[in-house]
Structures are given as structure tokens and as C-alpha cells.
Design an enzyme around this catalytic site. Sequence first.
Site, PDB file in Angstrom:
ATOM      1  N   PHE A   1     -11.340  -1.391   5.588  1.00 38.62           N
ATOM      2  CA  PHE A   1     -11.979  -0.926   4.351  1.00 38.62           C
ATOM      3  C   PHE A   1     -13.487  -0.748   4.491  1.00 38.62           C
ATOM      4  O   PHE A   1     -14.242  -1.028   3.576  1.00 38.62           O
ATOM      5  CB  PHE A   1     -11.664  -1.901   3.195  1.00 38.62           C
TER       6      PHE A   1
ATOM      7  N   CYS B   1      -4.104   2.359  -8.807  1.00 37.29           N
ATOM      8  CA  CYS B   1      -4.409   0.930  -8.901  1.00 37.29           C
ATOM      9  C   CYS B   1      -5.901   0.602  -9.007  1.00 37.29           C
ATOM     10  O   CYS B   1      -6.325   0.033 -10.004  1.00 37.29           O
ATOM     11  CB  CYS B   1      -3.801   0.191  -7.718  1.00 37.29           C
TER      12      CYS B   1
ATOM     13  N   LYS C   1       0.859  -1.186   0.000  1.00 37.75           N
ATOM     14  CA  LYS C   1       0.000   0.000   0.000  1.00 37.75           C
ATOM     15  C   LYS C   1       0.892   1.232   0.000  1.00 37.75           C
ATOM     16  O   LYS C   1       1.804   1.320   0.820  1.00 37.75           O
ATOM     17  CB  LYS C   1      -0.867   0.064   1.271  1.00 37.75           C
TER      18      LYS C   1
ATOM     19  N   LYS D   1      -4.141 -10.884  -7.890  1.00 40.01           N
ATOM     20  CA  LYS D   1      -3.953  -9.440  -7.692  1.00 40.01           C
ATOM     21  C   LYS D   1      -5.207  -8.666  -8.086  1.00 40.01           C
ATOM     22  O   LYS D   1      -5.676  -7.787  -7.357  1.00 40.01           O
ATOM     23  CB  LYS D   1      -2.745  -8.977  -8.515  1.00 40.01           C
TER      24      LYS D   1
HETATM   25  N1  LIG Z   1       1.567   1.979  -6.758  1.00 39.06           N
HETATM   26  C1  LIG Z   1       1.082   0.972  -6.059  1.00 39.06           C
HETATM   27  O1  LIG Z   1       0.629   1.134  -4.918  1.00 39.06           O
HETATM   28  C2  LIG Z   1       1.082  -0.428  -6.628  1.00 39.06           C
HETATM   29  C3  LIG Z   1       0.841  -1.516  -5.785  1.00 39.06           C
HETATM   30  C4  LIG Z   1       0.859  -2.796  -6.317  1.00 39.06           C
HETATM   31  C5  LIG Z   1       1.060  -2.975  -7.686  1.00 39.06           C
HETATM   32  N2  LIG Z   1       1.272  -1.901  -8.488  1.00 39.06           N
HETATM   33  C6  LIG Z   1       1.519  -2.129  -9.919  1.00 39.06           C
HETATM   34  O2  LIG Z   1       2.924  -2.006 -10.154  1.00 39.06           O
HETATM   35  C7  LIG Z   1       3.162  -1.425 -11.446  1.00 39.06           C
HETATM   36  C8  LIG Z   1       4.006  -0.171 -11.307  1.00 39.06           C
HETATM   37  O3  LIG Z   1       3.265   0.779 -10.551  1.00 39.06           O
HETATM   38  P1  LIG Z   1       3.944   2.087  -9.971  1.00 39.06           P
HETATM   39  O4  LIG Z   1       2.915   2.775  -9.153  1.00 39.06           O
HETATM   40  O5  LIG Z   1       5.249   1.761  -9.382  1.00 39.06           O
HETATM   41  O6  LIG Z   1       4.176   2.906 -11.332  1.00 39.06           O
HETATM   42  P2  LIG Z   1       5.112   4.177 -11.557  1.00 39.06           P
HETATM   43  O7  LIG Z   1       4.521   4.910 -12.688  1.00 39.06           O
HETATM   44  O8  LIG Z   1       5.329   4.885 -10.254  1.00 39.06           O
HETATM   45  O9  LIG Z   1       6.521   3.560 -11.975  1.00 39.06           O
HETATM   46  C9  LIG Z   1       6.765   2.943 -13.200  1.00 39.06           C
HETATM   47  C10 LIG Z   1       8.208   3.275 -13.606  1.00 39.06           C
HETATM   48  O10 LIG Z   1       8.547   2.534 -14.770  1.00 39.06           O
HETATM   49  C11 LIG Z   1       9.339   3.333 -15.613  1.00 39.06           C
HETATM   50  N3  LIG Z   1       9.292   2.803 -16.969  1.00 39.06           N
HETATM   51  C12 LIG Z   1       8.253   2.809 -17.842  1.00 39.06           C
HETATM   52  N4  LIG Z   1       8.624   2.205 -18.998  1.00 39.06           N
HETATM   53  C13 LIG Z   1       9.898   1.807 -18.844  1.00 39.06           C
HETATM   54  C14 LIG Z   1      10.814   1.132 -19.681  1.00 39.06           C
HETATM   55  N5  LIG Z   1      10.465   0.745 -20.915  1.00 39.06           N
HETATM   56  N6  LIG Z   1      12.052   0.871 -19.196  1.00 39.06           N
HETATM   57  C15 LIG Z   1      12.399   1.265 -17.961  1.00 39.06           C
HETATM   58  N7  LIG Z   1      11.558   1.897 -17.119  1.00 39.06           N
HETATM   59  C16 LIG Z   1      10.332   2.189 -17.562  1.00 39.06           C
HETATM   60  C17 LIG Z   1       8.731   4.716 -15.453  1.00 39.06           C
HETATM   61  O11 LIG Z   1       9.632   5.734 -15.842  1.00 39.06           O
HETATM   62  C18 LIG Z   1       8.419   4.745 -13.960  1.00 39.06           C
HETATM   63  O12 LIG Z   1       9.500   5.268 -13.212  1.00 39.06           O
HETATM   64  C19 LIG Z   1       1.775  -1.200 -12.054  1.00 39.06           C
HETATM   65  O13 LIG Z   1       1.429  -2.310 -12.833  1.00 39.06           O
HETATM   66  C20 LIG Z   1       0.877  -1.123 -10.838  1.00 39.06           C
HETATM   67  O14 LIG Z   1      -0.448  -1.513 -11.122  1.00 39.06           O
HETATM   68  C21 LIG Z   1       1.300  -0.632  -7.995  1.00 39.06           C
END
Ligand SMILES: NC(=O)c1ccc[n+]([C@@H]2O[C@H](COP(=O)([O-])OP(=O)(O)OC[C@H]3O[C@@H](n4cnc5c(N)ncnc54)[C@H](O)[C@@H]3O)[C@@H](O)[C@H]2O)c1
Length: 438
Positions: free
Chosen positions: A250, A261, A152, A205
Site C-alpha cells: 500500500f 469499501c 480483497k 474492520k
Molecule cells: N466488497 C468488498 O470487497 C468487501 C470486503 C469486506 C467487507 N465488505 C462489506 O460487506 C458488505 C457487503 O458488501 P458487498 O460488496 O458484497 O455488497 P454487494 O452490494 O455486492 O452485495 C450485497 C447483496 O445483498 C443483497 N441484499 C440487499 N438487501 C437484501 C435483503 N434485505 N435481503 C437479501 N439480500 C439483500 C443485494 O441484492 C446484494 O446482492 C458491506 O457491508 C461491505 O462493506 C465488502
Amino acid sequence: MKICVVGTGYVGLVAGTCFAESGNDVICIDNVAAKIETLRQGHVPIYEPGLEELIRRNVTEGRLAFSTDLRAAVRESLVCFIAVGTPSGADGAADLGAVMAVAAEIGRAMDGYRVIVTKSTVPIGTAERVRQAVASVTKQPFDVVSNPEFLKEGAAVEDFMKPDRVVIGTGSPRAIDVMRELYDPFVRTGNPILVMDNASAEMTKYAANALLATRISFMNEIANLCERVAADVDQVRRGIGYDRRIGHHFLFPGVGYGGSCFPKDVKAVIHTAHEHGMEFPLLNAVEDVNEAQKHRLVEKVVAEFGADLGGRRFAVWGLAFKPRTDDMREAPAITIVEGLLAQGAAIAVHDPEALHEARKAFGERVSYHRVNYEALDGADALLIVTEWNEFRRPDFPRMKRLLRRPIIFDGRNLYEPEVMREHGFTYFPIGRLAVRAA
Ligand SMILES: NC(=O)c1ccc[n+]([C@@H]2O[C@H](COP(=O)([O-])OP(=O)(O)OC[C@H]3O[C@@H](n4cnc5c(N)ncnc54)[C@H](O)[C@@H]3O)[C@@H](O)[C@H]2O)c1
């Protein structure tokens, strides 16, 4: 173990740092050079409690590095995590462009066996697509593991270090061994590592996020009904939460869910259902309820002040989609502030961490305040949108002096209505009876 994590965002940066903290050598990769440069200079591009200190320690001790050179990182790593974004496409499907591009790049860089792990939230069947993409560019052996992340934002480090469970989707005994070795230090208190097939891991997920979003929309509907029948949703919440089949988590009504998300993952499940000839009316309703809920606070303002808010000024406390993060992706605050601006109001906003993100959304159209009380100066009312801890026990007499009228629209039910009346406020909570200043 040597690891690379591709995508240095909320998930990749936390995962990479926590893997380093447990003794692994980690290279975090991103294709945004400015982000990598910021991290190399010792700055953390996002706000996440505890993360900065952990990054500093692991960089200093030589276990954590940042780079844009994916090829070199893959050559040095046994395990390659893919943690890039999977935003909603126009049709609601998760956009796998970045995941597939990274998979192919990993494939081209491999010079021996690799475990390729999808940590991004990805549609069912993605592991197989990744396998095909990698196999089409390399003859080297590899396994694809689906390892969804449940952290989270706002408690990401703690969640990652002490996960309720770890889900590992793969049929490969070799990959299972590698993943167990990697995650064993995080589950020493006995929480399980659940090994399953790729599709079930991917589905787990989406099922988790869709269920959590459903609970929120359900409670928002109950809250709206409470308002009509003069029941108090906070009493109802306690009344059902003690039922062990339900539990307390929740069950808080509010201004609707946001973030990077829930909105996109609910859309992705609906889309996946459609692709397989199935309707998912429950999740359609969850989305509709959530969209409506994001407008509730503005509706309450209009009911009190009329539709023409020209000449009015409102203070907004809390902009991030939840407390303890600076993330404003799909934040209900955006809908609320835009709604008030559209009716002609002037807006003064405060958030402890998200003002720099807010500037991207609102530009010069609102005024920004680092100190919460300053936003109140001359405002006709305060709207509370995010439940930051520092809003829970504010200086009510000071607030009353600053506000032009002592009115609070509380989207998070932070205060007791009766107490607010005693303080001389007119107070509009969610799902509880409003009280008027005497
Ligand atoms: N944020 C959350 O709380 C959370 C929790 C669980 C799962 N997720 C999942 O995890 C994934 C990432 O989420 P996030 O919030 O970290 O996203 P984010 O946007 O914060 O980070 C993604 C990163 O990937 C980089 N990126 C994109 N394309 C790239 C490439 N071709 N090569 C290298 N780097 C690249 C971006 O520059 C960015 O820094 C998503 O699928 C999301 O659904 C997110």
C-alpha cells in the site's frame, strides 16, 4: 454444518461458496430474484478470479444452493450470515436498513437456537442493535457474532480460503465453538482466530480500512510533493518500504482510492467519531487528499492540452476501481472520464472486465472497446487508470502507430520514464518526472 448467507454480492457469494468448499451445506439468499435466477442457471453475476469454477463444483456436488426464500433457509441453518450492503447515507453514516431488515426476518423465521453473524461492515454497536431487533420478534435462543470480512476484490477467493486472521466478536462460549469449527479449516497454516468482544471486532474492520486509506492518501501527497521537488516517488517508495516498521504494501501512489469499501468506511468512522463528540481531523484530510487526487490526471491533461478539450479524443485503459474485478463503485475512472467529458473531449474506453458496468455510468457518451489497442485509434493521448496486468507489457510501436500523438498519462506508474522516452513517447507518471518524446 448448515449455513445460510443472506446477501449474495461480492462478500456473500464468496463466503458462501468457500464455506461450501470446506464441506458445509450452504444456501445463499438474495432478495434480487434475477440474481438468484442467474446463479441457478450457472452464471456468475460478478467477475472474481476462480469463483465460477468453485461455484460450479459445489453446486454439482450438492453443497451450494441459491434461493430467495430466507425463511426456509433460516429453518435449515444453524448459522445465519448477514452479508448485505451497508452504503453511506447522506450524512456519511453507514445505512443499516438492509442489515436490520434481514436481522428481523431471521428472527421471525427462527425455530430454535441460531448463531446470527454480521459479516457486513457495520458501525460499532450494531451487534447490540441486531440482538435487540431479533429478541423483539422471537423467544428462541440465539447469539450475535461480529465477524468482519477482510477479503480483497480481485483476490477474494484466495483471501477467504487463506485469511491473514479471522476476527470473531462475541461473548458467548457456545457461539465461539460454532465459529471456531467453521473457520478451523481455513487457518490450518497457523494464522490466528482472534476472539474479542463485538464492539472491538466491529472497530477492527473500520480501523483496518481507515489505516489502508490513510497510507494511500499519504503516498499520494508524497508523490505530489516529489513532482515539485524533482524527486522520484518510486525510489522513495522502495527507500521506505524496506523499513520493517513500514513494509512495502500500500505504498503505490495513483489516482486515489475507490471501490465500495474505503470511501464509505472512512466516512463511517468520521461519522461515528462525531456521534461521540470527537473530531477525526486525520481522516478528514485522508478524504480531502483522495478527492483531489482523483482529479490529478485530468489536471495533467489540461496542463498539456489546455482547458478546452473540444475536438480532442482520449483513450482510457482501465475503469474498474482496481484490477481483477468488474466493480466500478466509486471508481476514480468515473471522476476522470466525467472530467474529460465536461471539458468537451471525446472518450474511448477499454477495460478487460468492467465494460458492462461502465455502460451504466457513461451510457452512450463514450465509445467502448473490448480490445485495448482499438481504443487508441486516432486518440490524442492515452490515460491509464487501472493497473491490469495486461497493460504492463504492451506493444509500444503499435500504440505509437495508432495514437494521433504519442502521449501517455499514467495514473499507475506502470512504465519506466526513460524507457518510454526511448520508445518515442511523452510520458506523464505520478510523482516522477515526466519525459518528452525527442
Ligand atoms: N466488497 C468488498 O470487497 C468487501 C470486503 C469486506 C467487507 N465488505 C462489506 O460487506 C458488505 C457487503 O458488501 P458487498 O460488496 O458484497 O455488497 P454487494 O452490494 O455486492 O452485495 C450485497 C447483496 O445483498 C443483497 N441484499 C440487499 N438487501 C437484501 C435483503 N434485505 N435481503 C437479501 N439480500 C439483500 C443485494 O441484492 C446484494 O446482492 C458491506 O457491508 C461491505 O462493506 C465488502
